[in-house]
Scaffold this active site. Sequence first.
Site, mmCIF file in Angstrom:
data_model
loop_
_atom_site.group_PDB
_atom_site.id
_atom_site.type_symbol
_atom_site.label_atom_id
_atom_site.label_comp_id
_atom_site.label_asym_id
_atom_site.label_seq_id
_atom_site.Cartn_x
_atom_site.Cartn_y
_atom_site.Cartn_z
ATOM 1 N N ASN A 79 -69.809 7.690 144.215
ATOM 2 C CA ASN A 79 -68.982 7.618 142.441
ATOM 3 C C ASN A 79 -69.137 6.009 142.307
ATOM 4 O O ASN A 79 -69.507 5.841 140.857
ATOM 5 C CB ASN A 79 -68.062 8.895 141.663
ATOM 6 C CG ASN A 79 -67.843 8.378 141.294
ATOM 7 O OD1 ASN A 79 -67.953 8.787 139.576
ATOM 8 N ND2 ASN A 79 -66.437 7.758 140.961
ATOM 9 N N TYR B 104 -76.554 -3.052 134.088
ATOM 10 C CA TYR B 104 -76.201 -1.788 134.179
ATOM 11 C C TYR B 104 -77.650 -0.734 134.442
ATOM 12 O O TYR B 104 -78.266 0.310 135.642
ATOM 13 C CB TYR B 104 -75.538 -1.191 133.386
ATOM 14 C CG TYR B 104 -74.595 0.295 133.954
ATOM 15 C CD1 TYR B 104 -73.668 1.032 134.481
ATOM 16 C CD2 TYR B 104 -74.850 1.255 132.933
ATOM 17 C CE1 TYR B 104 -73.296 2.206 134.458
ATOM 18 C CE2 TYR B 104 -74.724 2.605 133.274
ATOM 19 C CZ TYR B 104 -74.089 2.819 133.709
ATOM 20 O OH TYR B 104 -73.758 4.558 134.229
ATOM 21 N N ASP C 30 -63.684 -0.926 149.802
ATOM 22 C CA ASP C 30 -64.277 -1.657 148.714
ATOM 23 C C ASP C 30 -65.483 -1.328 148.865
ATOM 24 O O ASP C 30 -66.393 -1.716 150.221
ATOM 25 C CB ASP C 30 -63.985 -3.415 149.189
ATOM 26 C CG ASP C 30 -65.574 -3.715 148.193
ATOM 27 O OD1 ASP C 30 -65.781 -3.625 147.256
ATOM 28 O OD2 ASP C 30 -65.048 -5.181 148.304
ATOM 29 N N LYS D 247 -79.474 1.441 138.129
ATOM 30 C CA LYS D 247 -78.737 2.516 137.692
ATOM 31 C C LYS D 247 -80.707 3.253 138.262
ATOM 32 O O LYS D 247 -80.675 4.133 138.832
ATOM 33 C CB LYS D 247 -78.769 3.682 136.289
ATOM 34 C CG LYS D 247 -76.868 3.799 136.504
ATOM 35 C CD LYS D 247 -76.362 4.327 137.635
ATOM 36 C CE LYS D 247 -75.188 3.982 137.910
ATOM 37 N NZ LYS D 247 -74.201 4.782 138.535
#
Length: 251
Positions: free
Chosen positions: A88, A156, A61, A160
């Site tokens: 990833n 999100y 994890d 990023k």
Amino acid sequence: MTITERVGRVVVVTGAGSGLGRAMARGLLDAGHHVVLAGRNSVSLEGTGGGHERAVVIPADVSSPESVHRLFTSVTERFGRLDVLVNNAGTFGPSGSVDEIDPEAWNATVAANLTGVFLCAREAIRIMKTQDPRGGRIINNGSLSAHTPRPDSAAYTASKHGVSGLTKSISLDGREFDICCSQIDIGNAATDMTAGIGHSARQSDGTTKPEPTFDPRHVADTVVQLIDLPLDVNVPTLTIMANRMPYVGRG
């Protein structure tokens, strides 16, 4: 570069159980690398490896410091070194405007998309600094949202953007130790996570329309080429996307 020259490289791919992680991991295996498949679902990871002799499954994890430490300890115990980390693992997180996002969902998104990249890079760099020969390569999966957001994607997008800053810091701090760090920003690769985009994707003007996608094997091929580069060469950022998607004013 021949397959024989590639065999000695040890690569960790996080989020390797599905989607882009699965595509990249299989591409790296096909290219002759030893690939450690990391993720939370061991059954999915085994599916990615498909019994390949150079595939090693280690459930982990990425949001847990203890789990990440165990992952990289297992890598060094098995191989004695680490050549490449492909960060990833991640999630889209909650959808909605900033005032609609639940703080727990925000924290979970940041934990998976940003803190996980930090934790894995932290362990990888410690190995790469001290191994002989020293150095290595880290490839972070960013997103087109690291540059331009979609509507209702604050968690999100923010995570990023954080990956972009972390990538630059790793690249700068790693130079004297022969550690390269790249960010690959991917737009509309055809995976289960992006399945809906090909049918209906919300646009900045509030309308929805289908968007083109592309085969994720091209992402895998790109990662293989990045890994082939010598450590005196870095690609700080790379964008790969469906040509006709609405990102740079086309479409």
